[in-house]
Design an enzyme around this catalytic site. Structure first.
Site, PDB file in Angstrom:
ATOM      1  N   LYS A 270      -7.196  15.664  22.770  1.00 17.15           N
ATOM      2  CA  LYS A 270      -5.741  15.791  22.798  1.00 17.15           C
ATOM      3  C   LYS A 270      -5.158  14.428  23.140  1.00 17.15           C
ATOM      4  O   LYS A 270      -5.415  13.880  24.207  1.00 17.15           O
ATOM      5  CB  LYS A 270      -5.292  16.830  23.816  1.00 17.15           C
ATOM      6  CG  LYS A 270      -3.780  17.030  23.847  1.00 17.15           C
ATOM      7  CD  LYS A 270      -3.395  18.105  24.855  1.00 17.15           C
ATOM      8  CE  LYS A 270      -1.892  18.313  24.894  1.00 17.15           C
ATOM      9  NZ  LYS A 270      -1.486  19.324  25.901  1.00 17.15           N
TER      10      LYS A 270
ATOM     11  N   ARG B 108       8.765  19.641  23.917  1.00 12.13           N
ATOM     12  CA  ARG B 108       9.349  19.474  25.251  1.00 12.13           C
ATOM     13  C   ARG B 108      10.652  20.264  25.382  1.00 12.13           C
ATOM     14  O   ARG B 108      10.965  20.797  26.442  1.00 12.13           O
ATOM     15  CB  ARG B 108       9.583  17.984  25.528  1.00 12.13           C
ATOM     16  CG  ARG B 108       8.329  17.103  25.339  1.00 12.13           C
ATOM     17  CD  ARG B 108       7.436  17.098  26.562  1.00 12.13           C
ATOM     18  NE  ARG B 108       6.102  16.585  26.260  1.00 12.13           N
ATOM     19  CZ  ARG B 108       5.770  15.303  26.165  1.00 12.13           C
ATOM     20  NH1 ARG B 108       6.704  14.374  26.324  1.00 12.13           N
ATOM     21  NH2 ARG B 108       4.527  14.942  25.908  1.00 12.13           N
TER      22      ARG B 108
ATOM     23  N   ARG C 157       2.012  11.023  30.081  1.00 10.76           N
ATOM     24  CA  ARG C 157       0.713  11.652  30.340  1.00 10.76           C
ATOM     25  C   ARG C 157      -0.445  10.777  29.886  1.00 10.76           C
ATOM     26  O   ARG C 157      -1.531  11.269  29.606  1.00 10.76           O
ATOM     27  CB  ARG C 157       0.671  13.020  29.657  1.00 10.76           C
ATOM     28  CG  ARG C 157       1.724  13.971  30.199  1.00 10.76           C
ATOM     29  CD  ARG C 157       1.660  15.328  29.521  1.00 10.76           C
ATOM     30  NE  ARG C 157       2.633  16.214  30.130  1.00 10.76           N
ATOM     31  CZ  ARG C 157       3.465  17.002  29.462  1.00 10.76           C
ATOM     32  NH1 ARG C 157       3.440  17.001  28.140  1.00 10.76           N
ATOM     33  NH2 ARG C 157       4.319  17.787  30.084  1.00 10.76           N
TER      34      ARG C 157
ATOM     35  N   GLU D  47     -15.246  13.344  24.183  1.00  8.26           N
ATOM     36  CA  GLU D  47     -14.586  14.455  24.860  1.00  8.26           C
ATOM     37  C   GLU D  47     -15.057  15.794  24.302  1.00  8.26           C
ATOM     38  O   GLU D  47     -15.303  16.751  25.049  1.00  8.26           O
ATOM     39  CB  GLU D  47     -13.068  14.329  24.718  1.00  8.26           C
ATOM     40  CG  GLU D  47     -12.445  13.196  25.519  1.00  8.26           C
ATOM     41  CD  GLU D  47     -12.254  13.570  26.983  1.00  8.26           C
ATOM     42  OE1 GLU D  47     -12.751  14.629  27.423  1.00  8.26           O
ATOM     43  OE2 GLU D  47     -11.597  12.783  27.701  1.00  8.26           O
TER      44      GLU D  47
ATOM     45  N   LYS E 228      -5.815  17.631  18.611  1.00 10.94           N
ATOM     46  CA  LYS E 228      -4.348  17.734  18.646  1.00 10.94           C
ATOM     47  C   LYS E 228      -3.753  16.360  18.928  1.00 10.94           C
ATOM     48  O   LYS E 228      -4.202  15.695  19.860  1.00 10.94           O
ATOM     49  CB  LYS E 228      -3.938  18.722  19.739  1.00 10.94           C
ATOM     50  CG  LYS E 228      -2.435  18.921  19.881  1.00 10.94           C
ATOM     51  CD  LYS E 228      -2.118  19.864  21.038  1.00 10.94           C
ATOM     52  CE  LYS E 228      -0.615  20.056  21.189  1.00 10.94           C
ATOM     53  NZ  LYS E 228      -0.270  20.904  22.348  1.00 10.94           N
TER      54      LYS E 228
ATOM     55  N   SER F 151       4.685  20.190  16.998  1.00  8.86           N
ATOM     56  CA  SER F 151       6.126  20.345  16.811  1.00  8.86           C
ATOM     57  C   SER F 151       6.767  19.188  16.054  1.00  8.86           C
ATOM     58  O   SER F 151       7.641  19.392  15.201  1.00  8.86           O
ATOM     59  CB  SER F 151       6.802  20.509  18.170  1.00  8.86           C
ATOM     60  OG  SER F 151       6.566  19.370  19.000  1.00  8.86           O
TER      61      SER F 151
ATOM     62  N   TYR G 226       3.408  26.360  13.325  1.00  8.83           N
ATOM     63  CA  TYR G 226       4.631  27.147  13.430  1.00  8.83           C
ATOM     64  C   TYR G 226       5.016  27.757  12.088  1.00  8.83           C
ATOM     65  O   TYR G 226       5.869  28.635  12.024  1.00  8.83           O
ATOM     66  CB  TYR G 226       5.756  26.265  13.981  1.00  8.83           C
ATOM     67  CG  TYR G 226       5.432  25.739  15.362  1.00  8.83           C
ATOM     68  CD1 TYR G 226       5.656  26.506  16.485  1.00  8.83           C
ATOM     69  CD2 TYR G 226       4.868  24.465  15.536  1.00  8.83           C
ATOM     70  CE1 TYR G 226       5.335  26.039  17.752  1.00  8.83           C
ATOM     71  CE2 TYR G 226       4.538  23.996  16.790  1.00  8.83           C
ATOM     72  CZ  TYR G 226       4.774  24.781  17.904  1.00  8.83           C
ATOM     73  OH  TYR G 226       4.442  24.312  19.153  1.00  8.83           O
TER      74      TYR G 226
END
Length: 328
Positions: free
Chosen positions: A201, A211, A222, A238, A253, A279, A318
């Protein structure tokens, strides 16, 4: 000279193209992310994500029933609480919005869809980070405390599993999160609850509309725990760590900007590999289509096909329900 080898023969008609297609889409490979917000009297549109809503529990259940009717594989649920604090107390509250909504979904559509829940603290903290904060050793800005956050994730995992979530989406990018949650689940008798590890990610600018969707309170960024967009091999590392810790599925992602990482992970993973069309990717498609610059349906189909072609066994999007309708 007349060519002997003519690849165009296999592109000559719609029937021939359909017969020789290397990648196919099916509704069962699609997962719909959904948002449920505490305190709403009616669903609320998300301005930066046309067609996507923050739901009440009632409207969430209705929308999930429509998703089941469309034949998609599952739904991924994000909760937006009315009150937040530094440790994200609402996240593991059995009566909190996420867990209450999960019970409702599991009861109503759990036999038709895989009910999945986001396991992260960012929606629930008043600082918007994915974990609890601690003072930095050098006296600088507070940092996310990895190991203290694992304790909170374990509490969330038990609450979500008890509520009926079939698959927990560990999206926080804390070191050791899969092993910690697997141990907690097994110790409490939830051996059948599966873990989706957001293994690779990235700290992406494509999360912007999300957000708004979760009313993020993020202060800072982050980059201290999500991956650097410049790094490819790190995504494999990872994923390998999460596999060793017992992940049932691993995720890359965002999707479209990281198809190389997705292909790498898919080539080495013995478990299913998923990807998330996030998004910002959706917002760009909708904005360009609204201006008449692209063919919306063709671009949606092409982008999801590209994600599958790169190696994703399933895609969070979505557009999942709408696309499933087209595929039918």
């Amino acid at each position: 000279m007349t060519p002997v080898i003519r690849p165009r023969r296999l592109r000559s008609t719609p029937a021939m193209r359909r017969l020789t297609a290397e990648t196919r889409l099916h509704p069962a490979e699609l997962i719909l992310p959904m948002f449920v917000r505490e305190g709403l009297a009616a669903p609320r549109e998300i301005s930066s994500m046309p067609g996507v809503q923050q739901h009440t529990i009632d409207s969430l259940v209705r929308a999930a029933a429509e998703a089941a009717e469309a034949g998609i594989g599952g739904v991924m649920l994000f909760g937006v609480p009315a009150a937040r604090d530094a440790r994200g107390s609402a996240a593991d509250d059995p009566d909190g919005i996420l867990n209450a909504a999960t019970r409702a979904l599991a009861r109503e559509v759990g036999d038709a869809l895989v009910v999945q829940t986001d396991l992260c603290l960012d929606e629930f903290t008043d600082h918007g980070h994915c974990g609890v904060l601690a003072e930095a050793p050098d006296g600088g800005s507070p940092e996310v405390d990895n190991d203290a956050t694992l304790d909170r994730y374990c509490a969330m995992a038990l609450a979500q599993a008890e509520a009926g979530s079939a698959l927990l989406g560990l999206s926080g990018m804390m070191d050791g999160q899969v092993a910690a949650v697997r141990s907690a689940l097994d110790g409490a008798g939830f051996e059948r609850t599966a873990i989706l590890a957001y293994a690779a990610k990235y700290a992406s600018a494509f999360y912007g509309p999300f957000r708004e969707a979760v009313d993020s309170q993020l202060v800072g960024d982050r980059r201290g725990y999500q991956q650097d967009p410049a790094n490819r091999r790190e995504g494999l590392r990872e994923a390998a760590l999460d596999l060793d810790e017992g992940a049932d599925i691993v995720m890359v992602k965002p999707a479209m900007s990281y198809l190389d990482v997705l292909a790498d992970v898919a080539a080495m993973s013995p478990v299913p590999v998923w990807a998330y069309q996030v998004s910002g990717e959706v917002a760009m498609i909708e904005a360009a289509a609204a201006n008449g610059w692209i063919d919306r349906r063709r671009v949606i189909e092409e982008t999801v096909t590209g994600i599958r072609r790169a190696g994703a066994d399933a895609v969070l999007s979505y557009f999942a329900v709408e696309l499933a309708g087209w595929l039918k």
